[in-house]
Design a protein around this motif. Sequence first.
Motif, PDB file in Angstrom:
ATOM      1  N   ALA A 188      26.140  27.887  26.359  1.00 30.92           N
ATOM      2  CA  ALA A 188      25.574  26.670  27.329  1.00 30.92           C
ATOM      3  C   ALA A 188      25.706  26.617  28.726  1.00 30.92           C
ATOM      4  N   ASP A 189      26.839  27.233  29.009  1.00 35.03           N
ATOM      5  CA  ASP A 189      27.100  27.305  30.658  1.00 35.03           C
ATOM      6  C   ASP A 189      26.414  28.682  31.277  1.00 35.03           C
ATOM      7  N   LYS A 190      25.677  29.616  30.310  1.00 31.21           N
ATOM      8  CA  LYS A 190      25.306  30.731  30.996  1.00 31.21           C
ATOM      9  C   LYS A 190      26.182  31.702  31.784  1.00 31.21           C
ATOM     10  N   LEU A 191      27.345  31.634  31.158  1.00 29.08           N
ATOM     11  CA  LEU A 191      28.510  32.519  31.681  1.00 29.08           C
ATOM     12  C   LEU A 191      29.106  33.295  30.665  1.00 29.08           C
ATOM     13  N   GLY A 192      28.380  33.867  29.659  1.00 32.07           N
ATOM     14  CA  GLY A 192      28.826  34.648  28.667  1.00 32.07           C
ATOM     15  C   GLY A 192      29.190  35.988  28.868  1.00 32.07           C
ATOM     16  N   LEU A 193      29.360  36.339  30.075  1.00 34.55           N
ATOM     17  CA  LEU A 193      29.990  37.976  30.193  1.00 34.55           C
ATOM     18  C   LEU A 193      31.415  38.082  29.992  1.00 34.55           C
ATOM     19  N   LYS A 194      31.893  38.641  29.078  1.00 31.77           N
ATOM     20  CA  LYS A 194      33.022  38.582  28.542  1.00 31.77           C
ATOM     21  C   LYS A 194      34.199  39.306  29.605  1.00 31.77           C
ATOM     22  N   ALA A 195      33.567  40.364  30.287  1.00 31.06           N
ATOM     23  CA  ALA A 195      34.630  41.090  31.348  1.00 31.06           C
ATOM     24  C   ALA A 195      35.018  40.257  32.462  1.00 31.06           C
ATOM     25  N   ILE A 196      34.163  39.128  32.815  1.00 31.41           N
ATOM     26  CA  ILE A 196      34.805  38.285  33.873  1.00 31.41           C
ATOM     27  C   ILE A 196      35.257  36.869  33.419  1.00 31.41           C
ATOM     28  N   GLU A 197      36.371  36.635  33.713  1.00 34.73           N
ATOM     29  CA  GLU A 197      37.109  35.389  33.170  1.00 34.73           C
ATOM     30  C   GLU A 197      37.270  34.215  34.493  1.00 34.73           C
ATOM     31  N   THR A 198      36.949  32.949  34.247  1.00 34.62           N
ATOM     32  CA  THR A 198      37.239  32.170  35.212  1.00 34.62           C
ATOM     33  C   THR A 198      38.227  30.892  34.661  1.00 34.62           C
ATOM     34  N   PRO A 199      39.534  31.247  34.709  1.00 32.41           N
ATOM     35  CA  PRO A 199      40.309  30.334  33.935  1.00 32.41           C
ATOM     36  C   PRO A 199      40.280  28.870  34.694  1.00 32.41           C
ATOM     37  N   ASP A 200      40.111  29.055  36.032  1.00 28.67           N
ATOM     38  CA  ASP A 200      39.910  27.736  36.911  1.00 28.67           C
ATOM     39  C   ASP A 200      38.992  27.995  37.947  1.00 28.67           C
ATOM     40  N   ASP A 201      38.585  26.827  38.649  1.00 25.28           N
ATOM     41  CA  ASP A 201      37.726  27.001  39.918  1.00 25.28           C
ATOM     42  C   ASP A 201      38.062  28.043  40.855  1.00 25.28           C
ATOM     43  N   LYS A 202      39.444  28.297  41.154  1.00 23.11           N
ATOM     44  CA  LYS A 202      40.086  29.048  42.022  1.00 23.11           C
ATOM     45  C   LYS A 202      40.380  30.351  41.589  1.00 23.11           C
ATOM     46  N   THR A 203      40.225  30.827  40.503  1.00 25.94           N
ATOM     47  CA  THR A 203      40.683  32.047  39.799  1.00 25.94           C
ATOM     48  C   THR A 203      39.619  32.832  39.278  1.00 25.94           C
ATOM     49  N   ILE A 204      39.336  33.978  39.495  1.00 25.65           N
ATOM     50  CA  ILE A 204      38.553  34.901  38.873  1.00 25.65           C
ATOM     51  C   ILE A 204      39.166  36.398  38.433  1.00 25.65           C
ATOM     52  N   VAL A 205      39.035  36.605  37.239  1.00 22.90           N
ATOM     53  CA  VAL A 205      39.736  37.714  36.612  1.00 22.90           C
ATOM     54  C   VAL A 205      38.673  38.847  36.194  1.00 22.90           C
ATOM     55  N   PHE A 206      38.755  40.138  36.506  1.00 22.55           N
ATOM     56  CA  PHE A 206      37.745  41.274  35.887  1.00 22.55           C
ATOM     57  C   PHE A 206      38.412  42.217  35.101  1.00 22.55           C
ATOM     58  N   LYS A 207      37.994  42.279  33.639  1.00 20.45           N
ATOM     59  CA  LYS A 207      38.559  43.117  32.946  1.00 20.45           C
ATOM     60  C   LYS A 207      37.759  44.315  32.463  1.00 20.45           C
ATOM     61  N   LEU A 208      38.020  45.495  33.119  1.00 24.74           N
ATOM     62  CA  LEU A 208      37.291  46.785  32.867  1.00 24.74           C
ATOM     63  C   LEU A 208      37.461  47.335  31.619  1.00 24.74           C
ATOM     64  N   PRO A 209      36.530  47.739  31.039  1.00 26.23           N
ATOM     65  CA  PRO A 209      37.042  48.427  29.661  1.00 26.23           C
ATOM     66  C   PRO A 209      37.680  49.742  30.045  1.00 26.23           C
ATOM     67  N   GLN A 210      37.182  50.546  31.041  1.00 22.74           N
ATOM     68  CA  GLN A 210      38.029  51.493  31.505  1.00 22.74           C
ATOM     69  C   GLN A 210      38.329  51.492  33.025  1.00 22.74           C
ATOM     70  N   ALA A 211      39.478  52.123  33.558  1.00 19.89           N
ATOM     71  CA  ALA A 211      39.945  51.889  34.909  1.00 19.89           C
ATOM     72  C   ALA A 211      38.702  52.421  35.612  1.00 19.89           C
ATOM     73  N   ASN A 212      38.456  52.077  36.938  1.00 25.76           N
ATOM     74  CA  ASN A 212      37.587  52.858  37.746  1.00 25.76           C
ATOM     75  C   ASN A 212      38.164  52.549  39.289  1.00 25.76           C
ATOM     76  N   SER A 213      38.777  53.359  40.249  1.00 31.85           N
ATOM     77  CA  SER A 213      39.345  53.367  41.226  1.00 31.85           C
ATOM     78  C   SER A 213      38.648  52.758  42.324  1.00 31.85           C
ATOM     79  N   ASP A 214      37.250  52.682  42.177  1.00 32.67           N
ATOM     80  CA  ASP A 214      36.618  52.103  43.135  1.00 32.67           C
ATOM     81  C   ASP A 214      35.826  50.927  42.998  1.00 32.67           C
TER      82      ASP A 214
END
Length: 596
Positions: A188-214
């Motif tokens: 419904a919110d068009k924010l279905g990409l699972k690799a990025i989480e937004t627990p609140d309006d001030k926090t954003i979390v990126f979850k990479l399947p594999q590490a990438n140093s860049d």
Amino acid sequence: MTTQRTSGRRKQAMAAAAVVAALLTTAACGGGNDDGGSKDGAAGFDAANNKVAQASLAKKGGTLKFAGAQDADSWDTTRGYYGFMWNFSRYYSRQLVTGKTEPGKTGAELTPDLATGLAKVSDDGKTYTYTLREGSTWEDGKPITSKDIKYGIERVWAQDVLSGGPVYLKDVLDPKGEYKGPYKDKSADKLGLKAIETPDDKTIVFKLPQANSDFEEMLALTSASPVRQDKDTKSKYGLHPFSSGPYKFDSYSPGKDMKLVRNTEWKQASDPIRKAYPDQITVKFFSNANDLDARLIAGDYDLDLSQTGLSPQGRTTALKQHKGNLDNPVSGYIRYAVFPQSVKPFDNIECRKAVIYGADHVSLQNARGGPVAGGDIGTNMLPPSVPGSEGQKYDPYELAGANKSGNVAKAKEALKACGKPNGFKTTIAVRNNKPSEVATAESLQASLKKVGITADIDQYDGSQSSGIIGSPSNVVKKGYGIIIMGWGPDFPSVQGYGLPLWDSKYILESGNNNFALIKDKKIDGLFDQYVTTLDDAGKTKIASEINHKVMEGGYYLPFVFEKFINWRSSNLANVYTTDAYSGMYDFVNLGLKNPK
């Protein structure tokens, strides 16, 4: 990997052909005062090259005037890929992190922008967490939220609608291509990409399947800018992006002109990066590079948008009469020839070396524009702006040393070793819309003739590169043993520069950029090691090792570490070149000494 993606910051140099392609003759330095200064208040020759000129003289107000030989590919933060667009877009877009507003190499270091700090990295380099600053707003005063950033990044997945920009984030966050993009998102919110989480309006979390140093470098790209869903006009967004920065679009006529005015909702306290000196920023597009240069020299405009150097006519005038208004930065691009191993006899390393030794490197440098407008003789394939580069210190074939004018004896030794003692025939492929590249092809043709190698030159349509030289089967069909090309980093690392050129995973049937068809397990392994190495010293060491392996393979003949002659008006203040944008002036904090 798409052609658009891999062309990256190179594209700003390649596409502004009217300006950059004219770098054909060695400029004669002359005129000006002894220090390169001038009577009209200019800062002096090279005064803004890796250092700040007129730093304390910038005043609030006035109109900063850009002139350009061509428009951007797109002003949409998701779609833009020209280097000057990335630089300019920071006037109206912000990112979680960005390059430091400092000259030279320091400018390529990351610093917080919308985020309160650099990422908190956990889970062995696979989780990146950011907190957003207070007070950051859109041009209508609404707060910028973590969901706006997530949505802006999700747009990268909509390649069927928004093609053209870099897709690093897509490849790293969703390597299997499972997410279909916000326009096909069933949530419904068009924010279905699972690799990025937004627990609140001030926090954003990126979850990479594999590490990438860049990964944090990728978040500093314009394609990671926030976009607000209710303002997303999809394919039309580039005509009027909605501003998160200190300026907003006032008017834009594609190919003609553009004007940005102050975003009155932007707050200096929320933005540690931007000083927002001018009241407005204008861009005028010219169809003729000589007209553009003449207007710059006349003082009608402050600087060139494309940042690809004055054309020969303007350069000659400027060096004689206005040397104090010029800088001569290294551009971050390497110009070179590459040898496809699929075309005989270039499957033999000794035949490749025969060309490397047989070439007259001074003549090639002059064909590019000489030491001033062309650059230093290239000795290896890692640009000076990329950590791990050793510049001319690493010169395994002595191209800037004993062999700089060519070495007939060594070339003939190599020909004997590759079973072609009497030489061979081949074809050089070169873009027809790049006069300086045609000139280098002719230089190479002449010097190879002296060692018994006969090279025909085939000029192809430069706008069709991806289907001509980007098709390995067509390269074989045409017998292209030597391809003339140029490349620069998307971001300053060996991954942001060399991955599409040298990793075997990036050999494609169309849109290929690994023209040499390098399939070296050691090089592939070093890239795999690089992306999981988190310390800078380790990354730098691996970058050097990759460059050494590439040069040892004899896959390339570098021509120059490219340089430009760039103009800045005498009224420009707080001006400096930055490695973040391949030796361009950093646009974001330019000001005027005398606002008008």
